[in-house]
Write a protein that holds these residues in place. Structure first.
Motif, PDB file in Angstrom:
ATOM      1  N   SER A  55       0.859  -1.175   0.000  1.00 32.13           N
ATOM      2  CA  SER A  55       0.000   0.000   0.000  1.00 32.13           C
ATOM      3  C   SER A  55       0.894   1.223   0.000  1.00 32.13           C
ATOM      4  O   SER A  55       2.115   1.129   0.186  1.00 32.13           O
ATOM      5  CB  SER A  55      -0.910  -0.010   1.239  1.00 32.13           C
ATOM      6  OG  SER A  55      -1.522   1.237   1.437  1.00 32.13           O
ATOM      7  N   LYS A  97       3.695  12.129   3.519  1.00 32.45           N
ATOM      8  CA  LYS A  97       3.234  10.759   3.733  1.00 32.45           C
ATOM      9  C   LYS A  97       3.944  10.057   4.883  1.00 32.45           C
ATOM     10  O   LYS A  97       3.334   9.232   5.579  1.00 32.45           O
ATOM     11  CB  LYS A  97       3.414   9.946   2.453  1.00 32.45           C
ATOM     12  CG  LYS A  97       2.544  10.401   1.290  1.00 32.45           C
ATOM     13  CD  LYS A  97       2.797   9.520   0.073  1.00 32.45           C
ATOM     14  CE  LYS A  97       1.924   9.933  -1.101  1.00 32.45           C
ATOM     15  NZ  LYS A  97       2.175   9.088  -2.301  1.00 32.45           N
ATOM     16  N   ASP A 123      -0.234   3.817   1.950  1.00 36.49           N
ATOM     17  CA  ASP A 123      -0.915   4.507   3.048  1.00 36.49           C
ATOM     18  C   ASP A 123      -0.361   4.055   4.395  1.00 36.49           C
ATOM     19  O   ASP A 123      -0.430   2.872   4.749  1.00 36.49           O
ATOM     20  CB  ASP A 123      -2.414   4.229   2.963  1.00 36.49           C
ATOM     21  CG  ASP A 123      -3.219   5.020   3.980  1.00 36.49           C
ATOM     22  OD1 ASP A 123      -2.611   5.710   4.822  1.00 36.49           O
ATOM     23  OD2 ASP A 123      -4.457   4.948   3.926  1.00 36.49           O
TER      24      ASP A 123
END
Length: 417
Positions: free
Chosen positions: A173, A199, A175
């Motif tokens: 991912s 991020k 995320d």
């Protein structure tokens, strides 16, 4: 600062301080889980950008038929299209677009080639591996965060080939929230290490976790001095073309081997006040040319100075070894590989010229210093600069690499800013 295979880095006190601070944060007893972003933190590639790897696929792409665009352009455009449509990028989606765009029915061979090249060119980032080993040594749970674009089995194979075998889990991912969910610990017991401020630092901190920023090496290299910005200004519209691939690969190597541990820019130097770095990127790129002939007395003296400094020679030799290791199997254009030397000759900073003070005659050294000028520099773009209508007209009117074209490009460059 020698070959990555030897795991031996010459570091400054500031770099040692930063590395030790990061190691101490990982070893803190309240930290139970350490997560790492794979790309640019645990693993790197010897390219200025991924587009350079796609240029190595051009010859194979031509076997599938004719196309109006180069493969690296088609591959980049296809990835951008997928991102705009869904944001969920996968190799299958990218090559689905390439298949339709290039009218290729069976594209599996190109897919496999890209996977093979990714595996071949991916190497561990020394600093990232030191931090990873610290987490393993202190018996932390280790989670690796990796995007979904490539097959899971390929990613696991690459990690193993880079010496990352003892992690607890991989999260496919982009995320951090998925990492937190997978960790099984409270946010305060987790520290995340990545290279993206938003991020990998801001989001984890907002969620209650700790975060460490390990900046990507290419931006660190670009910001270390004026050299890369000078080349961007000189060759704005050509630098992303296949003709300059060897030069960009040289900067890719320079980034991952000289800027492994982040370091601050040093005033009055474009090479971190380190003759080894001059040897690596200046003498090393001359070495690619193979038959470089000085045109002036000053160039002859500077070249002689490069040949007399042992640290400069060590940098050149390491570059020669690494460039041969990665790129000796490919026919790559060497256009522009003299530009770092030209920069040193015309625009070198005082601290960098000082390495030549003892081996260049006083009269020539004085004239060198008097003729130094401030270079025009431009931002180094993460994406290729597209040619506008004026640029395309210039292609027709002025042959590339001529003086009149260079003047035209500098004028056109301002129209892109």
């Amino acid at each position: 600062m020698v070959r990555k295979e030897n795991h031996d880095m010459l570091t400054t006190p500031e770099q040692e301080k930063l590395l030790n601070k990061m190691l101490n944060e990982i070893s803190r007893p309240e930290i139970k889980t350490v997560s790492f972003r794979m790309k640019d933190v645990l693993t790197v590639m010897p390219f200025s950008s991924e587009r350079d790897m796609f240029m190595l696929m051009e010859e194979d792409f031509r076997k599938y038929g004719k196309s109006g665009k180069n493969f690296h352009e088609i591959r980049t455009d296809a990835c951008n299209t997928v991102m705009k449509k869904s944001g969920d990028i996968s190799l299958e989606k990218i090559y689905g677009i390439i298949s339709r765009t290039a009218k290729i029915k069976d594209i599996s061979g190109l897919v496999q080639l890209e996977c093979d090249l990714l595996e071949k060119f991916t190497v561990p980032r020394n600093c990232g591996k030191i931090l990873y080993n610290q987490a393993i040594t202190h018996k932390k749970k280790v989670i690796i965060l990796c995007g979904r674009i490539y097959p899971e089995e390929l990613i696991k194979k690459i990690l193993s080939g880079c010496g990352y075998d003892n992690y607890d889990d991989i999260v496919f991912s982009d995320d951090f929230g998925d990492v937190l969910e997978k960790s099984g610990v409270s946010p305060s017991e987790l520290i995340h290490i990545g290279g993206n401020v938003e991020k990998d630092v801001e989001i984890p901190v907002l969620k209650g976790a700790k975060a460490l920023l390990l900046s990507p090496e290419v931006p660190l290299m670009v910001k270390s001095g004026r050299l890369r910005g000078f080349i961007q200004a000189e060759k704005l519209l050509e630098i992303d073309s296949p003709e300059y691939l060897a030069l960009r690969c040289a900067f890719g190597l320079y980034a991952i081997y000289a800027f492994d541990i982040p370091q601050n820019k040093i005033i009055k130097s474009d090479f971190c006040n380190n003759p080894y770095m001059i040897g690596f990127i200046v003498f090393g790129t001359l070495d690619i040319i193979g038959n470089f002939t000085p045109e002036t007395a000053l160039q002859r003296e500077i070249l002689s100075g490069l040949e007399k400094n042992q640290k400069i020679i060590q940098g050149r030799n390491d570059f020669r070894y690494l460039y041969g290791k990665y790129f000796s199997d490919y026919e790559i254009s060497r256009t522009g590989c003299e530009l770092p030397f030209i920069f040193l000759e015309k625009h070198s900073a005082p601290a960098d010229r000082n390495f030549f003070r003892s081996c260049i005659p006083d009269g020539i050294y004085k004239k060198w210093t008097q003729n130094i000028t401030e270079p025009e520099i431009l931002p180094v773009y993460s994406r290729p600069v597209r040619k506008n209508a004026l640029s395309k007209i210039a292609d027709k009117l002025f042959p590339p690499n001529t003086k009149v074209r260079t003047i035209a490009d500098r004028i056109l460059a301002k129209s892109h800013l």
